[in-house]
Design an enzyme around this catalytic site. Structure first.
Site, PDB file in Angstrom:
ATOM      1  N   HIS A 169       0.054   5.412  -0.833  1.00 22.10           N
ATOM      2  CA  HIS A 169      -1.338   5.226  -0.089  1.00 22.10           C
ATOM      3  C   HIS A 169      -1.573   3.962   0.499  1.00 22.10           C
ATOM      4  O   HIS A 169      -1.505   2.843  -0.274  1.00 22.10           O
ATOM      5  CB  HIS A 169      -2.656   5.339  -1.030  1.00 22.10           C
ATOM      6  CG  HIS A 169      -2.728   6.725  -1.488  1.00 22.10           C
ATOM      7  ND1 HIS A 169      -3.782   7.784  -0.983  1.00 22.10           N
ATOM      8  CD2 HIS A 169      -1.876   7.707  -2.252  1.00 22.10           C
ATOM      9  CE1 HIS A 169      -3.646   8.729  -1.632  1.00 22.10           C
ATOM     10  NE2 HIS A 169      -2.564   9.008  -2.259  1.00 22.10           N
ATOM     11  N   GLU A 218      -9.910   9.830   3.421  1.00 22.34           N
ATOM     12  CA  GLU A 218     -11.046   9.770   4.011  1.00 22.34           C
ATOM     13  C   GLU A 218     -12.171   8.726   3.439  1.00 22.34           C
ATOM     14  O   GLU A 218     -13.004   8.287   3.969  1.00 22.34           O
ATOM     15  CB  GLU A 218     -11.817  11.015   3.623  1.00 22.34           C
ATOM     16  CG  GLU A 218     -12.088  11.240   2.193  1.00 22.34           C
ATOM     17  CD  GLU A 218     -12.818  12.630   1.787  1.00 22.34           C
ATOM     18  OE1 GLU A 218     -13.643  12.651   0.892  1.00 22.34           O
ATOM     19  OE2 GLU A 218     -12.385  13.908   2.367  1.00 22.34           O
ATOM     20  N   HIS A 219     -11.660   7.860   2.425  1.00 21.17           N
ATOM     21  CA  HIS A 219     -12.465   6.888   1.948  1.00 21.17           C
ATOM     22  C   HIS A 219     -12.120   5.595   2.840  1.00 21.17           C
ATOM     23  O   HIS A 219     -13.322   4.862   2.906  1.00 21.17           O
ATOM     24  CB  HIS A 219     -12.077   6.466   0.312  1.00 21.17           C
ATOM     25  CG  HIS A 219     -12.581   7.717  -0.746  1.00 21.17           C
ATOM     26  ND1 HIS A 219     -11.755   7.983  -1.624  1.00 21.17           N
ATOM     27  CD2 HIS A 219     -13.353   8.348  -0.559  1.00 21.17           C
ATOM     28  CE1 HIS A 219     -12.317   9.120  -2.378  1.00 21.17           C
ATOM     29  NE2 HIS A 219     -13.530   9.301  -1.548  1.00 21.17           N
ATOM     30  N   HIS A 220     -11.103   5.382   3.108  1.00 22.86           N
ATOM     31  CA  HIS A 220     -10.698   4.242   3.718  1.00 22.86           C
ATOM     32  C   HIS A 220     -10.164   4.087   5.197  1.00 22.86           C
ATOM     33  O   HIS A 220      -9.925   3.198   5.587  1.00 22.86           O
ATOM     34  CB  HIS A 220      -9.674   3.407   2.907  1.00 22.86           C
ATOM     35  CG  HIS A 220      -9.853   3.144   1.421  1.00 22.86           C
ATOM     36  ND1 HIS A 220      -9.366   4.128   0.355  1.00 22.86           N
ATOM     37  CD2 HIS A 220     -10.659   2.383   0.894  1.00 22.86           C
ATOM     38  CE1 HIS A 220      -9.966   3.702  -0.774  1.00 22.86           C
ATOM     39  NE2 HIS A 220     -10.517   2.519  -0.472  1.00 22.86           N
ATOM     40  N   GLN A 258      -6.071  13.257  -1.737  1.00 27.05           N
ATOM     41  CA  GLN A 258      -4.738  13.853  -2.247  1.00 27.05           C
ATOM     42  C   GLN A 258      -5.133  14.932  -3.430  1.00 27.05           C
ATOM     43  O   GLN A 258      -4.568  15.867  -3.181  1.00 27.05           O
ATOM     44  CB  GLN A 258      -3.966  12.718  -2.996  1.00 27.05           C
ATOM     45  CG  GLN A 258      -2.483  13.313  -3.415  1.00 27.05           C
ATOM     46  CD  GLN A 258      -1.587  12.344  -3.692  1.00 27.05           C
ATOM     47  OE1 GLN A 258      -1.592  11.057  -3.292  1.00 27.05           O
ATOM     48  NE2 GLN A 258      -0.725  12.451  -4.784  1.00 27.05           N
ATOM     49  N   CYS A 260      -3.971   2.286   1.450  1.00 28.30           N
ATOM     50  CA  CYS A 260      -5.137   1.552   0.932  1.00 28.30           C
ATOM     51  C   CYS A 260      -4.664   0.860  -0.532  1.00 28.30           C
ATOM     52  O   CYS A 260      -5.294  -0.394  -0.453  1.00 28.30           O
ATOM     53  CB  CYS A 260      -6.392   2.377   0.624  1.00 28.30           C
ATOM     54  SG  CYS A 260      -6.075   3.785  -0.514  1.00 28.30           S
TER      55      CYS A 260
END
Length: 125
Positions: A82, A14-16, A54, A84
């Site tokens: 991940h 949800e951040h990247h 996560q 990212c």
């Protein structure tokens, strides 16, 4: 102990807004009820298909199983790669992130926790 391990997951950070993927191991000690093995995989799938982090995913899986069947305890380990971390930023290709959530007897009984960790920890993707 009921242990379902190496459940494949695919999610989006949800951040990247880039993917992360890996494996989940879920263990629980039944009290009065059990849940179908495929239902555990479906619970994992439901939470992993959301925009997610996560840490929250791991906790949500444990809490959903605890709420559904009220076992003596629930333990969840999630190990993911991940993108990212791979594609941007640190660009560390072989990095894996491991999170765990313990509820009930897995918090209070070291032997139960140790058994789950020994049997349930996913060692490779």
């Amino acid at each position: 102990m009921v242990l379902i391990k190496d459940i494949d997951i695919y999610s989006l950070c949800e951040h990247h807004l880039v993917p992360f993927f890996g494996k989940v191991s879920v263990g629980y000690l039944p009290k009065d009820r059990v849940i179908g093995l495929s239902k555990v995989a479906r619970i994992v799938e439901i939470f992993s298909r959301r925009l997610q982090v996560q840490e929250r995913l791991t906790r949500q899986i444990a809490e959903a199983i605890d709420e559904a069947i009220q076992p003596r305890g629930v333990a969840v380990i999630v190990e993911c790669v991940h993108m990212c971390m791979v594609m941007r930023g640190a660009e560390k290709v072989n990095t894996r992130t491991t999170t765990s959530a313990m509820i009930g007897i897995f918090l209070t009984d070291a032997k139960a926790r140790e058994e789950f960790l020994m049997l349930g920890h996913t060692r490779s993707l």
